[in-house]
Design a protein around this motif. Structure first.
Motif, PDB file in Angstrom:
ATOM      1  N   GLY A 150       0.824  -1.194   0.000  1.00  0.00           N
ATOM      2  CA  GLY A 150       0.000   0.000   0.000  1.00  0.00           C
ATOM      3  C   GLY A 150       0.860   1.247   0.000  1.00  0.00           C
ATOM      4  O   GLY A 150       2.041   1.227  -0.351  1.00  0.00           O
ATOM      5  N   TRP A 151       0.260   2.368   0.436  1.00  0.00           N
ATOM      6  CA  TRP A 151       0.974   3.645   0.497  1.00  0.00           C
ATOM      7  C   TRP A 151       2.045   3.575   1.579  1.00  0.00           C
ATOM      8  O   TRP A 151       1.814   3.095   2.687  1.00  0.00           O
ATOM      9  CB  TRP A 151      -0.006   4.770   0.798  1.00  0.00           C
ATOM     10  N   ALA A 152       3.245   4.040   1.274  1.00  0.00           N
ATOM     11  CA  ALA A 152       4.357   4.011   2.233  1.00  0.00           C
ATOM     12  C   ALA A 152       5.312   5.155   1.884  1.00  0.00           C
ATOM     13  O   ALA A 152       5.273   5.695   0.778  1.00  0.00           O
ATOM     14  CB  ALA A 152       5.080   2.662   2.168  1.00  0.00           C
ATOM     15  N   PRO A 153       6.227   5.549   2.803  1.00  0.00           N
ATOM     16  CA  PRO A 153       6.471   4.942   4.115  1.00  0.00           C
ATOM     17  C   PRO A 153       5.644   5.594   5.219  1.00  0.00           C
ATOM     18  O   PRO A 153       5.223   6.737   5.095  1.00  0.00           O
ATOM     19  CB  PRO A 153       7.951   5.231   4.339  1.00  0.00           C
ATOM     20  N   LEU A 154       5.425   4.827   6.271  1.00  0.00           N
ATOM     21  CA  LEU A 154       4.745   5.329   7.459  1.00  0.00           C
ATOM     22  C   LEU A 154       5.767   5.656   8.544  1.00  0.00           C
ATOM     23  O   LEU A 154       6.851   5.099   8.572  1.00  0.00           O
ATOM     24  CB  LEU A 154       3.766   4.291   8.004  1.00  0.00           C
ATOM     25  N   LYS A 155       5.401   6.551   9.418  1.00  0.00           N
ATOM     26  CA  LYS A 155       6.228   6.878  10.579  1.00  0.00           C
ATOM     27  C   LYS A 155       5.285   7.262  11.706  1.00  0.00           C
ATOM     28  O   LYS A 155       4.512   8.199  11.590  1.00  0.00           O
ATOM     29  CB  LYS A 155       7.193   8.035  10.268  1.00  0.00           C
ATOM     30  N   TRP A 156       5.341   6.519  12.800  1.00  0.00           N
ATOM     31  CA  TRP A 156       4.419   6.757  13.907  1.00  0.00           C
ATOM     32  C   TRP A 156       4.689   8.104  14.571  1.00  0.00           C
ATOM     33  O   TRP A 156       5.838   8.521  14.668  1.00  0.00           O
ATOM     34  CB  TRP A 156       4.516   5.653  14.965  1.00  0.00           C
ATOM     35  N   PRO A 157       3.626   8.753  15.064  1.00  0.00           N
ATOM     36  CA  PRO A 157       2.212   8.369  14.962  1.00  0.00           C
ATOM     37  C   PRO A 157       1.619   8.750  13.615  1.00  0.00           C
ATOM     38  O   PRO A 157       2.069   9.708  12.970  1.00  0.00           O
ATOM     39  CB  PRO A 157       1.570   9.169  16.095  1.00  0.00           C
ATOM     40  N   VAL A 158       0.589   8.009  13.216  1.00  0.00           N
ATOM     41  CA  VAL A 158      -0.146   8.302  11.985  1.00  0.00           C
ATOM     42  C   VAL A 158      -1.623   8.433  12.334  1.00  0.00           C
ATOM     43  O   VAL A 158      -2.185   7.565  12.991  1.00  0.00           O
ATOM     44  CB  VAL A 158       0.025   7.196  10.934  1.00  0.00           C
ATOM     45  N   THR A 159      -2.240   9.529  11.909  1.00  0.00           N
ATOM     46  CA  THR A 159      -3.669   9.734  12.109  1.00  0.00           C
ATOM     47  C   THR A 159      -4.409   9.351  10.836  1.00  0.00           C
ATOM     48  O   THR A 159      -4.017   9.755   9.735  1.00  0.00           O
ATOM     49  CB  THR A 159      -3.975  11.195  12.478  1.00  0.00           C
ATOM     50  N   TYR A 160      -5.462   8.555  11.005  1.00  0.00           N
ATOM     51  CA  TYR A 160      -6.237   8.071   9.866  1.00  0.00           C
ATOM     52  C   TYR A 160      -7.666   8.582   9.931  1.00  0.00           C
ATOM     53  O   TYR A 160      -8.216   8.833  11.019  1.00  0.00           O
ATOM     54  CB  TYR A 160      -6.273   6.544   9.851  1.00  0.00           C
ATOM     55  N   LYS A 161      -8.265   8.685   8.743  1.00  0.00           N
ATOM     56  CA  LYS A 161      -9.674   9.076   8.646  1.00  0.00           C
ATOM     57  C   LYS A 161     -10.329   8.233   7.564  1.00  0.00           C
ATOM     58  O   LYS A 161      -9.807   8.121   6.451  1.00  0.00           O
ATOM     59  CB  LYS A 161      -9.799  10.566   8.321  1.00  0.00           C
ATOM     60  N   LEU A 162     -11.481   7.652   7.899  1.00  0.00           N
ATOM     61  CA  LEU A 162     -12.274   6.908   6.928  1.00  0.00           C
ATOM     62  C   LEU A 162     -13.665   7.522   6.894  1.00  0.00           C
ATOM     63  O   LEU A 162     -14.339   7.608   7.923  1.00  0.00           O
ATOM     64  CB  LEU A 162     -12.353   5.429   7.315  1.00  0.00           C
ATOM     65  N   VAL A 163     -14.093   7.960   5.715  1.00  0.00           N
ATOM     66  CA  VAL A 163     -15.363   8.662   5.547  1.00  0.00           C
ATOM     67  C   VAL A 163     -16.300   7.832   4.685  1.00  0.00           C
ATOM     68  O   VAL A 163     -15.923   7.383   3.585  1.00  0.00           O
ATOM     69  CB  VAL A 163     -15.145  10.042   4.884  1.00  0.00           C
ATOM     70  N   ARG A 164     -17.516   7.624   5.179  1.00  0.00           N
ATOM     71  CA  ARG A 164     -18.539   6.947   4.379  1.00  0.00           C
ATOM     72  C   ARG A 164     -19.543   7.971   3.879  1.00  0.00           C
ATOM     73  O   ARG A 164     -20.107   8.746   4.653  1.00  0.00           O
ATOM     74  CB  ARG A 164     -19.284   5.900   5.201  1.00  0.00           C
ATOM     75  N   LYS A 165     -19.787   7.953   2.563  1.00  0.00           N
ATOM     76  CA  LYS A 165     -20.850   8.730   1.943  1.00  0.00           C
ATOM     77  C   LYS A 165     -21.604   7.807   0.997  1.00  0.00           C
ATOM     78  O   LYS A 165     -21.117   7.494  -0.087  1.00  0.00           O
ATOM     79  CB  LYS A 165     -20.286   9.933   1.179  1.00  0.00           C
ATOM     80  N   GLY A 166     -22.754   7.352   1.439  1.00  0.00           N
ATOM     81  CA  GLY A 166     -23.498   6.375   0.660  1.00  0.00           C
ATOM     82  C   GLY A 166     -22.745   5.061   0.585  1.00  0.00           C
ATOM     83  O   GLY A 166     -22.399   4.468   1.603  1.00  0.00           O
ATOM     84  N   GLU A 167     -22.459   4.619  -0.638  1.00  0.00           N
ATOM     85  CA  GLU A 167     -21.714   3.379  -0.839  1.00  0.00           C
ATOM     86  C   GLU A 167     -20.216   3.618  -0.979  1.00  0.00           C
ATOM     87  O   GLU A 167     -19.446   2.662  -1.136  1.00  0.00           O
ATOM     88  CB  GLU A 167     -22.231   2.663  -2.087  1.00  0.00           C
ATOM     89  N   LEU A 168     -19.784   4.884  -0.913  1.00  0.00           N
ATOM     90  CA  LEU A 168     -18.385   5.245  -1.124  1.00  0.00           C
ATOM     91  C   LEU A 168     -17.659   5.417   0.209  1.00  0.00           C
ATOM     92  O   LEU A 168     -18.129   6.136   1.099  1.00  0.00           O
ATOM     93  CB  LEU A 168     -18.299   6.546  -1.926  1.00  0.00           C
TER      94      LEU A 168
END
Length: 255
Positions: A150-168
């Protein structure tokens, strides 16, 4: 083959912004889980806005998943879940211990789901840097994807957001606590996916171990909020109060 499903009601997590919300923990899987056996896990609250979550063995992929899941149920319509992965490790080292936001139809091992998978990546317990990606299983008991990095590189801390709009469902990440966001799209890996759920869903944080049941994945996840008009309570930061702390001590002893 049978699989294990253990559900524990952990109590009401309340804040000044809401009347209260029931969080539960499910240990999903068993000997026949992907990358099993899945042998259970723990959830331990830290401070007033998050927890440390673990899982030994299992995988969140195709077939029968094996994972530890802290979740709320009865979520309908659009919502946003946001959280910070402070640290994520695997012991012994493994590529595909994964942690992140999960949206699922139910807590059966064959459930359809959307999973924002974050791998240990830059930690010394990672065999390589697999980064973060959206994993989707559209059909009950079916395959999951996409595969590979997937997307890289990561470095802690990492803040994530997941948004649902309908089926997306759209995912993004931030390295400064949510001040600036960026897409997780990379190559053929997109920052969004679509999935049609039937009615209410469950939403929470899940983790798997991997490595044929040998690896225990451990992650410290803080700043968890779930917001939306169809979320019970409306805006639900994780916060532990009074009686729950005692209940949680008893719960932890059972895991």
């Amino acid at each position: 083959m049978r699989y294990l499903l253990s559900i524990v009601l952990v109590g009401i997590l309340a804040s000044s912004a809401i009347a209260g919300l029931d969080w539960q923990v499910a240990k999903i899987g068993g000997a026949d889980s992907e990358q099993g056996p899945y042998e259970g896990g723990t959830v331990k609250f830290i401070g007033d806005d998050g927890f440390t979550i673990t899982a030994k063995g299992g995988d969140i992929w195709g077939g029968k998943i094996g994972c530890t899941l802290a979740y709320i149920k009865g979520v309908v319509g659009d919502f946003t879940i946001q959280y910070t992965v402070e640290e994520h490790t695997g012991d012994p080292a493994a590529t595909w211990t994964k942690v992140g936001a999960m949206v699922a139809q139910d807590i059966e091992a064959d459930t359809p789901y959307v999973f924002l998978a974050s791998m240990p990546s830059n930690d010394e317990t990672a065999l390589n840097d697999k980064g973060v990606k959206l994993v989707t299983r559209a059909e009950r008991g079916g395959g999951a994807g996409p595969g590979s990095n997937g997307w890289a590189p990561l470095k802690w801390p990492v803040t994530y957001k997941l948004v649902r709009k309908g089926e997306l469902f759209t995912a993004s990440l931030s390295f400064n606590g949510g001040t600036a966001w960026q897409s997780i799209a990379k190559g053929d890996k997109k920052d969004s996916t679509t999935l049609t759920f039937k009615g209410a869903v469950i939403v929470g944080i899940a983790i798997n171990g991997h490595n044929g049941g040998k690896t225990t994945g451990t992650a410290r996840v803080t700043g968890i909020t779930i917001e939306g008009s169809g979320v019970p309570g409306g805006a639900t930061p994780v916060e532990v109060h009074g009686k729950l702390a005692t209940m949680w001590g008893s719960f932890k002893a059972e895991l």
